[in-house]
Design a protein around this motif. Sequence first.
Motif, PDB file in Angstrom:
ATOM      1  N   SER A  74       2.329  -3.728  -2.436  1.00  0.00           N
ATOM      2  CA  SER A  74       3.194  -2.684  -2.979  1.00  0.00           C
ATOM      3  C   SER A  74       4.428  -3.318  -3.604  1.00  0.00           C
ATOM      4  N   ASP A  75       4.762  -2.890  -4.819  1.00  0.00           N
ATOM      5  CA  ASP A  75       5.978  -3.350  -5.496  1.00  0.00           C
ATOM      6  C   ASP A  75       7.184  -2.612  -4.936  1.00  0.00           C
ATOM      7  N   PRO A  76       8.394  -3.114  -5.176  1.00  0.00           N
ATOM      8  CA  PRO A  76       9.594  -2.397  -4.715  1.00  0.00           C
ATOM      9  C   PRO A  76       9.707  -0.977  -5.277  1.00  0.00           C
ATOM     10  N   ASP A  77       9.128  -0.738  -6.457  1.00  0.00           N
ATOM     11  CA  ASP A  77       9.186   0.609  -7.045  1.00  0.00           C
ATOM     12  C   ASP A  77       8.137   1.545  -6.467  1.00  0.00           C
ATOM     13  N   GLY A  78       7.297   1.033  -5.541  1.00  0.00           N
ATOM     14  CA  GLY A  78       6.300   1.881  -4.889  1.00  0.00           C
ATOM     15  C   GLY A  78       4.919   1.803  -5.489  1.00  0.00           C
ATOM     16  N   SER A  79       4.776   1.160  -6.647  1.00  0.00           N
ATOM     17  CA  SER A  79       3.448   1.046  -7.241  1.00  0.00           C
ATOM     18  C   SER A  79       2.652  -0.039  -6.522  1.00  0.00           C
TER      19      SER A  79
ATOM     20  N   SER B  12      -3.538   4.300  -9.755  1.00  0.00           N
ATOM     21  CA  SER B  12      -2.730   5.518  -9.627  1.00  0.00           C
ATOM     22  C   SER B  12      -3.576   6.787  -9.572  1.00  0.00           C
TER      23      SER B  12
END
Length: 119
Positions: free
Chosen positions: A70-75, A95
């Motif tokens: 998971s990326d910091p932006d939630g993706s 997604s």
Amino acid sequence: QQVNSDLQAEPKTGDELRFLPVRLLVDAKPPIQRPCRVCIDTMTDTAEKEITFDSLGSLLHCWIPQFFVSDPDGSVKPESSSIVWTVQGIKIPLSSNLVDLWRCLCHPDHFLYIVIRTP
């Protein structure tokens, strides 16, 4: 045929659709088979409930975090660019909505089969 119709019917409330049957096949290992919980979030401004469903990426990140991060932006993204995931032979965006995938691409046994190939 009634069972198929009942399983594929549009949910009217959160009580009608609680779990999606999912089988995750990673390389030649035994499948990971778990019911995928359907989340129900309570809206803050009204007393109504809104049904929300997880994406394919969030499921893969939860079930096999060694391959999906998971990326910091939630993706969610694959750990390596050589990891390939398919549903019914189609590479699906991470997604994508799980319920939509299940409704359109589930196997006749009503499981959604997700295949992961790793390097």
